[in-house]
Design a protein around this motif. Structure first.
Motif, PDB file in Angstrom:
ATOM      1  N   MET A 168       0.938  -1.213   0.046  1.00 43.35           N
ATOM      2  CA  MET A 168       0.043   0.034   0.189  1.00 43.35           C
ATOM      3  C   MET A 168       0.739   1.091  -0.150  1.00 43.35           C
ATOM      4  O   MET A 168       2.010   1.250   0.626  1.00 43.35           O
ATOM      5  N   ILE A 169       0.453   2.298  -0.699  1.00 46.06           N
ATOM      6  CA  ILE A 169       1.141   3.755  -0.783  1.00 46.06           C
ATOM      7  C   ILE A 169       0.480   4.521   0.162  1.00 46.06           C
ATOM      8  O   ILE A 169      -0.719   4.676   0.009  1.00 46.06           O
ATOM      9  N   ILE A 170       1.205   5.074   1.150  1.00 49.39           N
ATOM     10  CA  ILE A 170       0.745   5.947   2.178  1.00 49.39           C
ATOM     11  C   ILE A 170       1.383   7.697   1.508  1.00 49.39           C
ATOM     12  O   ILE A 170       2.283   7.711   1.468  1.00 49.39           O
ATOM     13  N   ALA A 171       0.508   8.428   1.645  1.00 42.57           N
ATOM     14  CA  ALA A 171       0.887   9.656   1.069  1.00 42.57           C
ATOM     15  C   ALA A 171       1.065  10.720   2.397  1.00 42.57           C
ATOM     16  O   ALA A 171      -0.079  10.885   3.084  1.00 42.57           O
ATOM     17  N   LYS A 172       2.224  11.126   2.748  1.00 40.81           N
ATOM     18  CA  LYS A 172       2.359  11.964   3.940  1.00 40.81           C
ATOM     19  C   LYS A 172       1.963  13.303   3.489  1.00 40.81           C
ATOM     20  O   LYS A 172       1.648  14.068   4.643  1.00 40.81           O
ATOM     21  N   THR A 173       2.119  13.841   2.301  1.00 40.79           N
ATOM     22  CA  THR A 173       1.520  15.339   2.264  1.00 40.79           C
ATOM     23  C   THR A 173       0.336  15.212   1.314  1.00 40.79           C
ATOM     24  O   THR A 173      -0.149  14.448   0.646  1.00 40.79           O
ATOM     25  N   GLU A 174      -0.151  16.520   1.586  1.00 37.44           N
ATOM     26  CA  GLU A 174      -1.415  16.684   0.648  1.00 37.44           C
ATOM     27  C   GLU A 174      -1.148  16.756  -0.718  1.00 37.44           C
ATOM     28  O   GLU A 174      -1.812  16.004  -1.605  1.00 37.44           O
ATOM     29  N   PHE A 175       0.232  17.183  -1.252  1.00 36.60           N
ATOM     30  CA  PHE A 175       0.460  17.195  -2.645  1.00 36.60           C
ATOM     31  C   PHE A 175       0.731  16.002  -3.226  1.00 36.60           C
ATOM     32  O   PHE A 175       0.200  15.539  -4.199  1.00 36.60           O
ATOM     33  N   ALA A 176       1.536  14.891  -2.523  1.00 36.39           N
ATOM     34  CA  ALA A 176       1.679  13.794  -2.744  1.00 36.39           C
ATOM     35  C   ALA A 176       0.298  12.942  -3.108  1.00 36.39           C
ATOM     36  O   ALA A 176       0.134  12.204  -3.824  1.00 36.39           O
ATOM     37  N   TYR A 177      -0.649  13.200  -2.123  1.00 35.30           N
ATOM     38  CA  TYR A 177      -2.077  12.491  -1.989  1.00 35.30           C
ATOM     39  C   TYR A 177      -2.705  12.637  -3.632  1.00 35.30           C
ATOM     40  O   TYR A 177      -3.278  11.819  -3.848  1.00 35.30           O
ATOM     41  N   HIS A 178      -2.778  14.162  -3.834  1.00 36.31           N
ATOM     42  CA  HIS A 178      -3.389  14.494  -4.990  1.00 36.31           C
ATOM     43  C   HIS A 178      -2.822  13.891  -6.221  1.00 36.31           C
ATOM     44  O   HIS A 178      -3.419  13.307  -7.388  1.00 36.31           O
ATOM     45  N   ARG A 179      -1.495  14.130  -6.193  1.00 38.22           N
ATOM     46  CA  ARG A 179      -0.625  13.573  -7.579  1.00 38.22           C
ATOM     47  C   ARG A 179      -1.088  11.960  -7.450  1.00 38.22           C
ATOM     48  O   ARG A 179      -1.053  11.514  -8.725  1.00 38.22           O
ATOM     49  N   LEU A 180      -0.842  11.315  -6.774  1.00 42.75           N
ATOM     50  CA  LEU A 180      -0.867   9.748  -6.550  1.00 42.75           C
ATOM     51  C   LEU A 180      -2.630   9.465  -6.918  1.00 42.75           C
ATOM     52  O   LEU A 180      -2.681   8.569  -7.713  1.00 42.75           O
ATOM     53  N   GLN A 181      -3.290  10.059  -6.386  1.00 43.10           N
ATOM     54  CA  GLN A 181      -4.850   9.963  -6.607  1.00 43.10           C
ATOM     55  C   GLN A 181      -5.096   9.950  -8.037  1.00 43.10           C
ATOM     56  O   GLN A 181      -5.878   9.149  -8.764  1.00 43.10           O
ATOM     57  N   LYS A 182      -4.424  11.219  -8.862  1.00 45.01           N
ATOM     58  CA  LYS A 182      -4.397  11.484 -10.127  1.00 45.01           C
ATOM     59  C   LYS A 182      -4.042  10.014 -11.043  1.00 45.01           C
ATOM     60  O   LYS A 182      -4.513   9.522 -12.135  1.00 45.01           O
ATOM     61  N   GLU A 183      -2.994   9.640 -10.510  1.00 43.35           N
ATOM     62  CA  GLU A 183      -2.241   8.407 -11.235  1.00 43.35           C
ATOM     63  C   GLU A 183      -3.106   7.062 -11.316  1.00 43.35           C
ATOM     64  O   GLU A 183      -3.394   6.568 -12.002  1.00 43.35           O
ATOM     65  N   PHE A 184      -3.774   7.037  -9.889  1.00 47.11           N
ATOM     66  CA  PHE A 184      -4.646   5.930  -9.738  1.00 47.11           C
ATOM     67  C   PHE A 184      -5.976   6.055 -10.789  1.00 47.11           C
ATOM     68  O   PHE A 184      -6.615   5.121 -11.391  1.00 47.11           O
ATOM     69  N   LEU A 185      -6.471   7.355 -10.804  1.00 53.04           N
ATOM     70  CA  LEU A 185      -7.669   7.544 -11.413  1.00 53.04           C
ATOM     71  C   LEU A 185      -7.529   7.394 -12.917  1.00 53.04           C
ATOM     72  O   LEU A 185      -8.418   7.052 -13.724  1.00 53.04           O
ATOM     73  N   ASN A 186      -6.153   7.773 -13.457  1.00 50.22           N
ATOM     74  CA  ASN A 186      -6.034   7.519 -15.113  1.00 50.22           C
ATOM     75  C   ASN A 186      -5.163   6.300 -15.201  1.00 50.22           C
ATOM     76  O   ASN A 186      -4.728   6.240 -16.303  1.00 50.22           O
ATOM     77  N   HIS A 187      -5.457   5.420 -14.236  1.00 53.24           N
ATOM     78  CA  HIS A 187      -4.871   4.038 -14.500  1.00 53.24           C
ATOM     79  C   HIS A 187      -3.472   3.898 -14.898  1.00 53.24           C
ATOM     80  O   HIS A 187      -2.806   3.028 -15.676  1.00 53.24           O
ATOM     81  N   ARG A 188      -2.581   4.628 -14.414  1.00 51.01           N
ATOM     82  CA  ARG A 188      -1.123   4.702 -14.497  1.00 51.01           C
ATOM     83  C   ARG A 188      -0.336   4.033 -13.467  1.00 51.01           C
ATOM     84  O   ARG A 188       0.810   3.569 -13.794  1.00 51.01           O
ATOM     85  N   VAL A 189      -1.084   3.579 -12.426  1.00 56.98           N
ATOM     86  CA  VAL A 189      -0.163   2.868 -11.505  1.00 56.98           C
ATOM     87  C   VAL A 189      -0.618   1.365 -11.739  1.00 56.98           C
ATOM     88  O   VAL A 189      -1.457   0.701 -12.078  1.00 56.98           O
ATOM     89  N   GLN A 190       0.698   0.573 -11.965  1.00 56.12           N
ATOM     90  CA  GLN A 190       0.439  -0.847 -12.370  1.00 56.12           C
ATOM     91  C   GLN A 190       0.974  -1.749 -10.886  1.00 56.12           C
ATOM     92  O   GLN A 190       1.571  -1.354 -10.276  1.00 56.12           O
TER      93      GLN A 190
END
Length: 597
Positions: free
Chosen positions: A425-447
Motif C-alpha cells: 500500500m502507498i501512504i501519502a504523507k503530504t497533501e501534494f503527494a496524495y492528490h498527485r497519486l490519486q490522479k495516477e490511480f484515476l488515470n490507471h497509470r499505477v501498475q
C-alpha cells in the motif's frame, strides 16, 4: 445454537445435509428446476416436547420411543410452485392457495398487466407515435426555416443602416418589417402548437397506460404490504411480530427517527425485500418453535448452477443473507447467538475488535519497504483493515499511519486493500503527494501485480449419490487443468449486492466496468494454481469475483469466505508488486514484496 450469519457447519449438520442431498439426487421430478439453482437447509433440533409430531429423521433415545434429536429440512421459496412438499417444512405462510386472497389479487394485477401489454402492442398507436414524431420534426424545421429568414432580413437591415443616408420612410419600413416578422413567428408557433386529432387521441392513449401503471403499482404495493403482515415470525419466547414490524424495529435500532425520514438508505431498510420470510432459516426456526423443538445447529447449502449475478457453488455451505434474513434472525434467535467473534469479512457478532495487545501485535507485522518525505510504501498483513469501519476504534492502516506520522497532511490512504488481502500500500504523507497519486490511480497509470492461489473444480468421478460417472460423460471444460487458458483477460462489470453487503455481483446492464489480466504461474497440484493478476480497474472485490464467477475463471481464490468453496487459514491473495511515478520527482518506482504463501 450457532450463528446462522457466520458459522462453520457442525458435523451433524454435514451428515444431515448429505442425507438431503442423496434424497434430492433421487427426485427426478425436481432435477430440471433445482439444477438451475436452489438453497436448501437443515436444522438439528432437540425434541423437548413429547408428542407425535416429530422430525422425519431422528435417533431414538434409549429411554423413549420418540426420537430425542432429529433434523428438519427446508428449501427457499417454492419448488414446482409448491411450498408444502413432504419431508420439508412448509412455508411460514402459504399464500399460493388458488382461491386465496393473494392469488385473487395477483390475478387482478395480472389482468392490468395484460391490458397494459395489449395497449403497448397496438399497431395503430405505434404508427401514430411515428407520425406524430415526424410531424413534430417538420414543425421544428418550419420554425427554424422562418427564424433563418428573419436573421437574413435583419442582416440586410443592419447592413443598410451601416451604409447611412437612411430616409425616415426607409427606417419606418424596416421597423414595420421587423415587427411583422416577429408577429408572424408568434402566429406560426401558435398554429403549429395546435394539436391534431391524432395527437389528442395519442395523448389520451398514453394517459390511459399511465393510469393503469399507477393502479398496478398501488395494488402491487398494497398486496406486498398485506403479504408481509401475514408472515408472523415467532421467537424463542413464543412472541410474534410480522415482517413489517421486524424490519421497522431493526431499522430504528440502526438509525434515529430523523435519519429514517431523510435518508433513502435508512428508509429502504424499513421495507422488507421481496421474498423475505421465504428463505430456509426463518422457515426452519418457525417450524421448530411451533412444534416445541429446541434449535441446536443449522446449515444451508446450494444445489445446482450458480446464478448469473451472484457466486454460488454446488453443495457449498453459505451463511444467511444480510438483506432478507438478518433482521428476521435477530428477532427469532436470542442475542447470545450473535455474540461470537466477528467475521473477518462481514463484521457480524458482538466483539468490537482485537484486544490492545492483539492490536499492537498486528501493527508490528506492518513492514515499511520504502520511505521519503512525501510518501511511504508499506506491506499490510492479512487481517488488518485499510481504513476504520463503523467502529472508529478498530485497528487499521490509517490509524497506525496517523499515529506514526502525526504531522502528515491529507488523508494518508491513497488506495485500499481488502481486510483479508495482504500486500503493498502507498501512504501519502503530504497533501501534494496524495492528490498527485490519486490522479495516477484515476488515470490507471499505477501498475499492480497480485499473486493468488485459486481452486479449480475437482472432478471426483462420482455423482451426488456416489455412483461412478463414465469418463466420456464428464464435460471437457470440467477436467482440471484444461478449462483455464495460460493467459487471458476477464471483463465482468460489478456492482454491490445491496441485499448482502459487502458482496459484489456481476451485472452486465448496470455494473461498472471491471477488467483484469491474468497468467498462470504454476500448477501446484491437480486442483490448485498459482496465478498472477493485473487489475486494470479498481472495483471492490474485483479480483475475487473475477476468479470465482462462472463467467470469469470459475476458480475461487483459496480461503475466500465470501466467494470461495475451499476453506483455508487465510485468503490467498497478495499485492506483490506496485509501480508508480514519484509525485515529486516523476521517477518511476517499483516496489516488490513476495507473498508468505
Amino acid at each position: 445454537m450457532n450463528n446462522p450469519l457466520d458459522y462453520e457447519p457442525h458435523p451433524l449438520c454435514i451428515q444431515a445435509c448429505r442425507e438431503v442431498q442423496e434424497m434430492l439426487a433421487r427426485r427426478e421430478d425436481w432435477q430440471e428446476e433445482i439444477a438451475r439453482g436452489k438453497m436448501f437447509g437443515v436444522l438439528i433440533v432437540e425434541n423437548v416436547k413429547t408428542d407425535t409430531d416429530v422430525p422425519k429423521w431422528g435417533y431414538p433415545a434409549a429411554d423413549s420411543e420418540a426420537p430425542k434429536w432429529g433434523y428438519l429440512a427446508a428449501y427457499s421459496g417454492q419448488i414446482g410452485g409448491r411450498s408444502d412438499w413432504e419431508d420439508f417444512v412448509p412455508a411460514v405462510f402459504d399464500y399460493l392457495q388458488p382461491d386465496g386472497y393473494f392469488k385473487t389479487h395477483e390475478a387482478e394485477i395480472s389482468r392490468i398487466n395484460q391490458s397494459i401489454s395489449h395497449l403497448e402492442k397496438e399497431e395503430r398507436m405505434k404508427e401514430a407515435r411515428t407520425l406524430i414524431r415526424q410531424l413534430q420534426e417538420e414543425r421544428k424545421r418550419t420554425i427554424a426555416a422562418y427564424q433563418e429568414k428573419m436573421k437574413e432580413a435583419k442582416a440586410k437591415r443592419d447592413s443598410r443602416r451601416e451604409a447611412g443616408n437612411l430616409s425616415e420612410a426607409e427606417e419606418a419600413e424596416m421597423i414595420r418589417e421587423s415587427q411583422f416578422m416577429k408577429a408572424e413567428l408568434r402566429r406560426l408557433k401558435k398554429s403549429l402548437s395546435e394539436k391534431t386529432a391524432l395527437e389528442t387521441e395519442f395523448e389520451d392513449y398514453q394517459e390511459n397506460i399511465l393510469r393503469l401503471k399507477q393502479l398496478r403499482k398501488q395494488l402491487s404495493d398494497a398486496l406486498q404490504q398485506w403479504l408481509f403482515s401475514q408472515f408472523r415470525m415467532l421467537n424463542q419466547e413464543g412472541e410474534s411480530k410480522d415482517l413489517l414490524e421486524i424490519f421497522r424495529d431493526e431499522a430504528l435500532k440502526e438509525y434515529p427517527q430523523a435519519a429514517i425520514a431523510t435518508s433513502r438508505i435508512a428508509a429502504l431498510k424499513m421495507v422488507p425485500p421481496a421474498g423475505s420470510g421465504e428463505c430456509c432459516e426463518p422457515k426452519l426456526l418457525q417450524y421448530a418453535y411451533q412444534h416445541g423443538y429446541k434449535p441446536l445447529q443449522m446449515a444451508m447449502f446450494w444445489w445446482g448452477e450458480s446464478p448469473k449475478e451472484e457466486i454460488r457453488h454446488h453443495l457449498q455451505f453459505y451463511p444467511a443473507c444480510n438483506g432478507k434474513c438478518k433482521p428476521i434472525l435477530h428477532w427469532m434467535l436470542p442475542p447470545s447467538v450473535f455474540e461470537s467473534p466477528a467475521s473477518a469479512e462481514n463484521g457480524i457478532g458482538g466483539q468490537k475488535g482485537p484486544f490492545p495487545k492483539q492490536v499492537e501485535m498486528l501493527y508490528e507485522q506492518v513492514e515499511t519497504l520504502y520511505e521519503d518525505c512525501e510518501l511511504t510504501v508499506i506491506h499490510k498483513p492479512a487481517g488488518l483493515l485499510s481504513v476504520p469501519g463503523k467502529d472508529a476504534a478498530q485497528p487499521s492502516v490509517y490509524a497506525l499511519m496517523r499515529r506514526k506520522y502525526p504531522e502528515a497532511t491529507g488523508p494518508l490512504i491513497v488506495h485500499r486493500l481488502d481486510m483479508a488481502t495482504s500486500g503493498l500500500m502507498i501512504i501519502a504523507k503530504t497533501e501534494f503527494a496524495y492528490h498527485r497519486l490519486q490522479k495516477e490511480f484515476l488515470n490507471h497509470r499505477v501498475q499492480k501485480k497480485y499473486i493468488a492461489i485459486i481452486s479449480e473444480k475437482e472432478i471426483s468421478g462420482k455423482d451426488i449419490s456416489g455412483k461412478d460417472i463414465p469418463e466420456k460423460e464428464i464435460p471437457e471444460k470440467d477436467i482440471p487443468g484444461k478449462k483455464i487458458p495460460e493467459k487471458g483477460i476477464i471483463s465482468l462489470p460489478l456492482q454491490p449486492d445491496y441485499l448482502n453487503r459487502p458482496r459484489q455481483i456481476v451485472n452486465h446492464e448496470q455494473g461498472k466496468e471491471a477488467i483484469t489480466e491474468y497468467e498462470i504461474l504454476e500448477r501446484i497440484d491437480g486442483s490448485h494454481l498459482r496465478i498472477a493478476l493485473y487489475p486494470k480497474t479498481g472495483r471492490t472485490h474485483q479480483l475475487r469475483v473475477h476468479c470465482a464467477h462462472q463467467e470469469g475463471l470459475n476458480a475461487p481464490i483459496l480461503g475466500d469466505p465470501l466467494y470461495g468453496n475451499e476453506k483455508a487459514a487465510r485468503l490467498h491473495l497478495h499485492a506483490e508488486e506496485i509501480t508508480f511515478e514519484h509525485p515529486l520527482t516523476g521517477k518511476k518506482i517499483t516496489i516488490k514484496r513476495k507473498a508468505d504463501f
